[in-house]
Design a protein around this motif. Structure first.
Motif, PDB file in Angstrom:
ATOM      1  N   ARG A 170      16.818  55.050  23.709  1.00 10.75           N
ATOM      2  CA  ARG A 170      16.487  55.795  24.924  1.00 10.75           C
ATOM      3  C   ARG A 170      15.368  55.153  25.718  1.00 10.75           C
ATOM      4  N   ASP A 171      14.808  54.091  25.212  1.00 10.44           N
ATOM      5  CA  ASP A 171      13.700  53.411  25.868  1.00 10.44           C
ATOM      6  C   ASP A 171      12.547  54.370  26.150  1.00 10.44           C
ATOM      7  N   ASN A 174      12.586  57.495  26.859  1.00 13.33           N
ATOM      8  CA  ASN A 174      12.888  58.591  27.778  1.00 13.33           C
ATOM      9  C   ASN A 174      13.781  59.609  27.076  1.00 13.33           C
ATOM     10  N   THR A 175      13.209  60.733  26.649  1.00 15.17           N
ATOM     11  CA  THR A 175      13.976  61.759  25.934  1.00 15.17           C
ATOM     12  C   THR A 175      14.804  62.631  26.879  1.00 15.17           C
ATOM     13  N   GLU A 176      14.648  62.440  28.170  1.00 16.26           N
ATOM     14  CA  GLU A 176      15.381  63.220  29.164  1.00 16.26           C
ATOM     15  C   GLU A 176      16.803  62.706  29.375  1.00 16.26           C
ATOM     16  N   LYS A 177      17.067  61.457  29.076  1.00 16.69           N
ATOM     17  CA  LYS A 177      18.394  60.885  29.327  1.00 16.69           C
ATOM     18  C   LYS A 177      19.163  60.741  28.018  1.00 16.69           C
ATOM     19  N   PRO A 178      20.473  60.739  28.103  1.00 17.00           N
ATOM     20  CA  PRO A 178      21.264  60.511  26.886  1.00 17.00           C
ATOM     21  C   PRO A 178      21.031  59.077  26.381  1.00 17.00           C
ATOM     22  N   ASP A 202      21.553  55.317  24.999  1.00 20.93           N
ATOM     23  CA  ASP A 202      22.536  54.233  25.057  1.00 20.93           C
ATOM     24  C   ASP A 202      22.922  53.889  23.621  1.00 20.93           C
TER      25      ASP A 202
END
Length: 154
Positions: free
Chosen positions: A40-41, A43-47, A49
């Motif tokens: 997620r790099d 970022n817990t807001e995005k699904p 990869d």
């Protein structure tokens, strides 16, 4: 212990390392799912990869055994080479380290060059040669960093 014992059994000792051995072995596509990971790099807001490693994982419990199998299978496919070179690959490696000894400088150079060639044909880069013989190092040093093993007398 027997591999290390054989390293100094004969007069001329030779050692080398297979560069990044585990990362030279491709995993079959059907097995790559076992090496899948999410990213997620931060970022817990995005699904996340999804990624799959295509080479063997360094540090996995099965990696040393699997790598040795591949290395030995490659050696067994090289019937045109000296049987002593094939034996060196099958019996005188400790995972990615080649450790062997020989009766003479000529034998050490000849077999070590063949071991390097067999490995090269399998996608492995054998380098960083060490020896207690300056002559062996001078010949095998053409493609890698090599160094002298100290002798008992200094």
């Amino acid at each position: 212990p027997s591999t290390l014992y054989n390293f100094r059994r004969e007069q001329i000792a030779v050692g080398a390392d297979i560069w990044e051995m585990f990362h030279q072995i491709l995993v079959q596509p059907c097995d790559r799912i076992s090496q899948r990971f999410l990213w997620r790099d931060g970022n817990t807001e995005k699904p996340p990869d999804e990624y799959e490693l295509v080479v063997m994982t360094f540090g996995a419990a099965c990696s040393p055994c699997s790598a040795l199998y591949v290395m030995k299978a490659n050696a067994q496919d090289h019937h045109a080479f000296n049987p002593r070179a094939i034996k060196a690959i099958c019996d005188h490696h400790y995972i990615d380290d080649f450790v062997d000894s020989f009766d003479s400088v000529n034998e050490a150079i000849n077999i070590s060059q063949q071991v390097r060639e067999i490995h090269k044909n399998g996608g492995f880069d054998l380098r960083g040669f060490i020896s207690n013989s300056d002559e062996v190092i001078s010949i095998l040093d053409c493609c890698s960093i090599s160094k002298q093993i100290p002798t008992n007398d200094g």
